[in-house]
Scaffold this active site. Structure first.
Site, PDB file in Angstrom:
ATOM      1  N   SER A 157      48.984  33.349  38.743  1.00 50.50           N
ATOM      2  CA  SER A 157      47.543  33.543  38.721  1.00 50.50           C
ATOM      3  C   SER A 157      47.164  34.582  37.663  1.00 50.50           C
ATOM      4  O   SER A 157      47.801  35.626  37.549  1.00 50.50           O
ATOM      5  CB  SER A 157      47.073  34.019  40.095  1.00 50.50           C
ATOM      6  N   ASP A 216      45.011  24.162  36.683  1.00 44.79           N
ATOM      7  CA  ASP A 216      45.571  24.982  37.778  1.00 44.79           C
ATOM      8  C   ASP A 216      46.612  24.265  38.632  1.00 44.79           C
ATOM      9  O   ASP A 216      47.550  24.900  39.090  1.00 44.79           O
ATOM     10  CB  ASP A 216      44.430  25.482  38.677  1.00 44.79           C
ATOM     11  N   HIS A 259      51.733  24.624  40.657  1.00 48.26           N
ATOM     12  CA  HIS A 259      50.662  25.488  40.129  1.00 48.26           C
ATOM     13  C   HIS A 259      50.681  25.397  38.599  1.00 48.26           C
ATOM     14  O   HIS A 259      51.085  26.335  37.914  1.00 48.26           O
ATOM     15  CB  HIS A 259      50.942  26.927  40.604  1.00 48.26           C
ATOM     16  N   LYS A 270      44.153  25.812  46.842  1.00 46.72           N
ATOM     17  CA  LYS A 270      45.515  26.303  47.058  1.00 46.72           C
ATOM     18  C   LYS A 270      46.067  25.847  48.420  1.00 46.72           C
ATOM     19  O   LYS A 270      47.237  25.489  48.547  1.00 46.72           O
ATOM     20  CB  LYS A 270      45.559  27.829  46.923  1.00 46.72           C
ATOM     21  N   ARG A 298      42.451  36.397  46.689  1.00 45.58           N
ATOM     22  CA  ARG A 298      43.303  35.859  47.749  1.00 45.58           C
ATOM     23  C   ARG A 298      43.982  36.991  48.501  1.00 45.58           C
ATOM     24  O   ARG A 298      44.330  38.014  47.922  1.00 45.58           O
ATOM     25  CB  ARG A 298      44.369  34.922  47.153  1.00 45.58           C
ATOM     26  N   ARG A 305      34.996  35.150  38.662  1.00 42.95           N
ATOM     27  CA  ARG A 305      35.327  33.752  38.357  1.00 42.95           C
ATOM     28  C   ARG A 305      34.093  32.937  38.005  1.00 42.95           C
ATOM     29  O   ARG A 305      33.000  33.194  38.503  1.00 42.95           O
ATOM     30  CB  ARG A 305      35.973  33.101  39.590  1.00 42.95           C
ATOM     31  N   TYR A 343      35.945  33.948  49.764  1.00 44.04           N
ATOM     32  CA  TYR A 343      36.469  33.885  48.391  1.00 44.04           C
ATOM     33  C   TYR A 343      37.201  32.569  48.119  1.00 44.04           C
ATOM     34  O   TYR A 343      37.969  32.085  48.966  1.00 44.04           O
ATOM     35  CB  TYR A 343      37.403  35.080  48.112  1.00 44.04           C
ATOM     36  N   CYS A 381      47.475  34.438  34.446  1.00 42.27           N
ATOM     37  CA  CYS A 381      48.468  34.598  33.376  1.00 42.27           C
ATOM     38  C   CYS A 381      48.337  33.549  32.290  1.00 42.27           C
ATOM     39  O   CYS A 381      49.277  33.324  31.517  1.00 42.27           O
ATOM     40  CB  CYS A 381      49.877  34.613  33.962  1.00 42.27           C
TER      41      CYS A 381
HETATM   42  P1  GTP Z   1      44.339  31.492  37.699  1.00 47.56           P
HETATM   43  O1  GTP Z   1      43.049  30.782  37.611  1.00 47.56           O
HETATM   44  O2  GTP Z   1      44.257  32.768  38.467  1.00 47.56           O
HETATM   45  O3  GTP Z   1      45.456  30.647  38.202  1.00 47.56           O
HETATM   46  O4  GTP Z   1      44.689  32.047  36.215  1.00 47.56           O
HETATM   47  P2  GTP Z   1      45.154  31.341  34.847  1.00 47.56           P
HETATM   48  O5  GTP Z   1      46.642  31.221  34.829  1.00 47.56           O
HETATM   49  O6  GTP Z   1      44.385  30.112  34.586  1.00 47.56           O
HETATM   50  O7  GTP Z   1      44.815  32.469  33.758  1.00 47.56           O
HETATM   51  P3  GTP Z   1      43.693  32.485  32.606  1.00 47.56           P
HETATM   52  O8  GTP Z   1      43.923  31.440  31.561  1.00 47.56           O
HETATM   53  O9  GTP Z   1      42.368  32.520  33.233  1.00 47.56           O
HETATM   54  O10 GTP Z   1      43.994  33.900  31.934  1.00 47.56           O
HETATM   55  C1  GTP Z   1      43.968  35.104  32.669  1.00 47.56           C
HETATM   56  C2  GTP Z   1      43.788  36.283  31.730  1.00 47.56           C
HETATM   57  O11 GTP Z   1      44.849  36.311  30.767  1.00 47.56           O
HETATM   58  C3  GTP Z   1      42.483  36.217  30.962  1.00 47.56           C
HETATM   59  O12 GTP Z   1      41.899  37.497  30.936  1.00 47.56           O
HETATM   60  C4  GTP Z   1      42.906  35.792  29.583  1.00 47.56           C
HETATM   61  O13 GTP Z   1      42.035  36.272  28.595  1.00 47.56           O
HETATM   62  C5  GTP Z   1      44.326  36.362  29.447  1.00 47.56           C
HETATM   63  N1  GTP Z   1      45.170  35.519  28.562  1.00 47.56           N
HETATM   64  C6  GTP Z   1      45.290  34.169  28.608  1.00 47.56           C
HETATM   65  N2  GTP Z   1      46.101  33.707  27.621  1.00 47.56           N
HETATM   66  C7  GTP Z   1      46.532  34.808  26.941  1.00 47.56           C
HETATM   67  C8  GTP Z   1      47.384  34.987  25.799  1.00 47.56           C
HETATM   68  O14 GTP Z   1      47.942  34.050  25.206  1.00 47.56           O
HETATM   69  N3  GTP Z   1      47.602  36.277  25.398  1.00 47.56           N
HETATM   70  C9  GTP Z   1      47.014  37.341  26.019  1.00 47.56           C
HETATM   71  N4  GTP Z   1      47.256  38.564  25.560  1.00 47.56           N
HETATM   72  N5  GTP Z   1      46.174  37.200  27.090  1.00 47.56           N
HETATM   73  C10 GTP Z   1      45.945  35.957  27.541  1.00 47.56           C
HETATM   74  C1  SPV Z   2      44.698  31.713  41.620  1.00 47.90           C
HETATM   75  O1  SPV Z   2      44.604  32.819  42.182  1.00 47.90           O
HETATM   76  O2  SPV Z   2      45.796  31.238  41.229  1.00 47.90           O
HETATM   77  C2  SPV Z   2      43.481  30.920  41.352  1.00 47.90           C
HETATM   78  C3  SPV Z   2      42.243  31.320  41.984  1.00 47.90           C
HETATM   79  O3  SPV Z   2      43.557  29.910  40.681  1.00 47.90           O
HETATM   80  S1  SPV Z   2      42.208  30.928  43.679  1.00 47.90           S
HETATM   81  O4  SPV Z   2      41.430  29.723  43.877  1.00 47.90           O
HETATM   82  O5  SPV Z   2      41.581  32.035  44.349  1.00 47.90           O
HETATM   83  O6  SPV Z   2      43.549  30.714  44.169  1.00 47.90           O
HETATM   84 MN    MN Z   3      45.679  29.506  40.004  1.00 47.86          MN
END
Ligand code: GTP
Ligand code: SPV
Ligand code: MN
Length: 606
Positions: A269, A294, A247, A227, A79, A389, A218, A271
């Site tokens: 994002s 999400d 979110h 979003k 983004r 992704r 993207y 996290c």
């Molecule tokens: P968006 O799709 O961008 O909104 O992200 P999201 O909030 O869904 O994050 P996602 O669950 O994909 O995790 C992002 C990164 O954080 C990945 O590389 C995970 O492996 C890492 N991660 C997720 N949960 C944990 C956790 O509990 N501990 C640690 N150390 N890393 C984590």
């Molecule tokens: C984020 O960045 O929080 C995502 C991926 O979930 S996107 O669709 O690019 O916003």
């Molecule tokens: Mn997101």
């Protein structure tokens, strides 16, 4: 309507006047070779994925049924927040945290960019619905795009096609979403696998409930139901109508005695939302099922409780770090095929790979389409982009809760806010009440990730994990949260918690093992709701001692858990001027109650 001689334009499967005239207007402006009204069928998917393979955009993955590898332009991977605009009539309505431009000026600039921008390409019209189509008031959108990648991704991420346009009838309201990659193909010019434009605009007109996007292919910039619609436009609508567009993931937690709680959680994002949503608990007898990873739309029900619906139909998840140990349910979802992988690496035998996945393949094609060996990795060149992704259908998730697409939604017991903080913020803290919880959300901070372009690692305030997604003034948004709590029956409101899976020890390692072990924190949270768990009063909220968490069978140092839970007054005092500065940036719309909460925190810290 002007008689435009563009093939397909008149094959409209609708008599919806407003839709027809908008489609004609855009076709006239962008001059595509052809117009296609998308029907959302398997044949359409097959035809377009075939076209993407022929164009070199997609590479089929023989090891995964009906799945494709795709690499974007190296400059179109995330983004673009600095190119994202809220074009309200009054600048004050966009607030200090959004980029603002005058709507008429922005339209004039972007109209020039769109003029002829689809030359040599096909213009697709995608009717879609965010949330269940059988809702009382389905939330329709129509995306016009010149990208086949967008069409097939929308097939996964939203409800699309014929059933949507039929339900829209001749007069349903919808959000017009205009997208062009901004790469016209003139006679004799050869196409590239990922057409896009150096100039990018991701633009929202909140009063008109309209979205214009230009230059990027993207996900978050181009799949406009996500979003742009479900957070930026929907948050503005939610404020007008008294609900919340957030979110947040949505999960269902079932205890060993079959007690059910629904939990929503907002993390910035990259996290941890997808991971928590699909979590496989490590404590016996507990079960997690997924409803969304999400976005959550939340409205009060007749019983005064807050009900959440996931507007999406698929997962657009971060690939790196996903593996059979951290997120086995994502791995199982992807094994069922029907998925698109963008900017991951490809193995010689037709599978995908990314950093953190099991195995250490010797020879890969990197996301940059180059040969890659582990030596390149050691030299700092990852095989997969950090924001690579997967895009995969929700209904393939083996732990999908059966009620995931119930238009009534599910009643939320607890809301979690969390960020990525190496210091200061404890593993978990419960807010004293709703307003204190809103303060915790409003001051949420996190290290920047690769999900948006720019420097990674820098700590910034990310209120409710919505900094890039609030479609109006952030101060008004906090006030909206405060007001909803006041209107509601306090006993029916969800309880608010603040979590941090990412605190580190002095040696830099994570103090808490995270992932499936986060079930131990979820257990404490629901036991708090049911009055079965202890907590200590601290300056920042109610925090468990290490003995209040179920740590049975967990191989972790007691001292680490204690350090993860610690509330250090010194560290928190250092946070005060940062919160002060953040509140100053919000300006006059900041609710006075947020200043009151800050003063109370300062006092508690002594
Ligand atoms: P968006 O799709 O961008 O909104 O992200 P999201 O909030 O869904 O994050 P996602 O669950 O994909 O995790 C992002 C990164 O954080 C990945 O590389 C995970 O492996 C890492 N991660 C997720 N949960 C944990 C956790 O509990 N501990 C640690 N150390 N890393 C984590
Ligand atoms: C984020 O960045 O929080 C995502 C991926 O979930 S996107 O669709 O690019 O916003
Ligand atoms: Mn997101």
């Amino acid at each position: 309507m002007t008689a435009l001689a563009i093939p397909g334009l008149d094959h409209a499967p609708t008599t919806h006047e407003r839709l027809l005239s908008w489609v004609h207007e855009v076709a006239e402006l962008t001059s595509p070779d052809e117009v296609v009204w998308c029907d959302g069928t398997q044949q359409e998917w097959d035809r377009l994925t075939g076209r993407l393979v022929d164009a070199g955009t997609f590479v089929p993955l023989p090891r995964r049924p009906n799945s494709f590898w795709c690499a974007s332009d190296p400059d179109d991977v995330a983004r673009v927040e600095e190119r994202t605009f809220i074009c309200s009539r009054d600048e004050a309505d966009a607030g200090a945290t959004n980029n603002w431009r005058d709507p008429a000026e922005m339209k004039s600039v972007m109209t020039d960019l769109y003029r002829g921008s689809m030359r040599g390409r096909t213009m697709y019209v995608i009717p879609f619905c965010m949330g269940p189509l059988d809702a009382d008031k389905p939330m329709f959108g129509v995306e016009i795009t010149d990208s086949e990648y967008v069409v097939v991704s929308m097939h996964i991420m939203t409800r699309v096609g014929r059933r949507v346009i039929d339900r829209m009838g001749s007069d349903a309201d919808f959000v017009p979403c205009l997208h062009s990659v901004g790469a016209p193909l003139d006679e004799g010019v050869e196409d590239v696998p990922w057409p896009c434009n150096e100039t990018k605009y991701i633009t929202h007109f909140p009063e008109e409930k309209t979205i214009w996007s230009f230059g990027s292919g993207y996900g978050g910039n181009a799949l406009l139901g996500k979003k742009c619609y479900s957070l930026r436009i929907a948050s503005s609508l939610a404020r007008e109508e008294g609900w919340l567009a957030e979110h947040m993931l949505i999960l269902k937690l079932t205890s060993p005695t079959d007690k059910v709680h629904y939990v929503a959680a907002a993390f910035p994002s990259a996290c941890g939302k997808t991971n928590l949503a699909m979590l496989e608990p490590t404590i016996p007898g507990w079960r997690v099922e997924t409803l969304g990873d999400d976005i959550a739309w939340m409205r009060f029900g007749k019983d005064g409780r807050l009900y959440a619906v996931n507007p999406e139909n698929g997962f657009f998840g971060v690939a790196p770090g996903t593996n059979w140990k951290t997120n086995p349910n994502a791995m199982r979802t992807l094994e069922r095929g029907n998925s698109i992988f963008t900017n991951v690496a490809r193995t010689a035998d037709g599978d995908v790979w990314w950093e953190g996945m099991e195995g250490s393949p010797e020879n890969l094609t990197s996301w940059k389409r180059q040969d890659w060996t582990p030596a390149d990795g050691e030299a700092g060149e990852p095989a997969a982009h950090p924001n690579s992704r997967y895009c995969t259908p929700m209904n393939q998730c083996p732990v999908l809760a059966p009620e995931w697409d119930d238009p009534q939604g599910v009643p939320i017991s607890a809301i979690l806010f969390g960020g990525r903080r190496a210091t200061t913020v404890p593993l978990v803290a419960q807010a004293r009440d709703w307003q204190h919880g809103v303060f915790l959300g409003a001051t949420l901070s996190s290290e920047k990730t690769a999900a948006a372009t720019g420097a990674v690692g820098q700590v910034r305030r990310d209120p409710m994990a919505m900094l890039p997604f609030i479609g109006y003034n952030a101060g008004d948004y906090f006030q909206h949260w405060v007001d909803l709590g006041k209107q509601a029956d306090a006993g029916a409101l969800p309880s608010i918690f603040y979590v941090n899976w990412f605190r580190r020890g002095e040696d830099g390692r994570f103090l808490w093992p995270g992932f499936g072990e986060n079930s131990r924190v979820l257990k404490w949270i629901v036991e708090r709701l049911d009055g079965d768990a202890t907590a200590a009063e601290t300056a920042v909220g109610l925090v468990p001692g290490a003995d209040a968490l179920d740590l049975s069978g967990l191989d972790v140092r007691q001292a680490d858990v204690e350090a993860a839970l610690a509330v250090d007054a010194e560290e928190w005092r250092a946070e005060l001027p940062l919160i002060e500065e953040w509140f100053d940036t919000i300006g006059p719309a900041l609710p006075s109650t947020m200043r009151d909460e800050l003063a109370a925190l300062r006092q508690r810290l002594g």
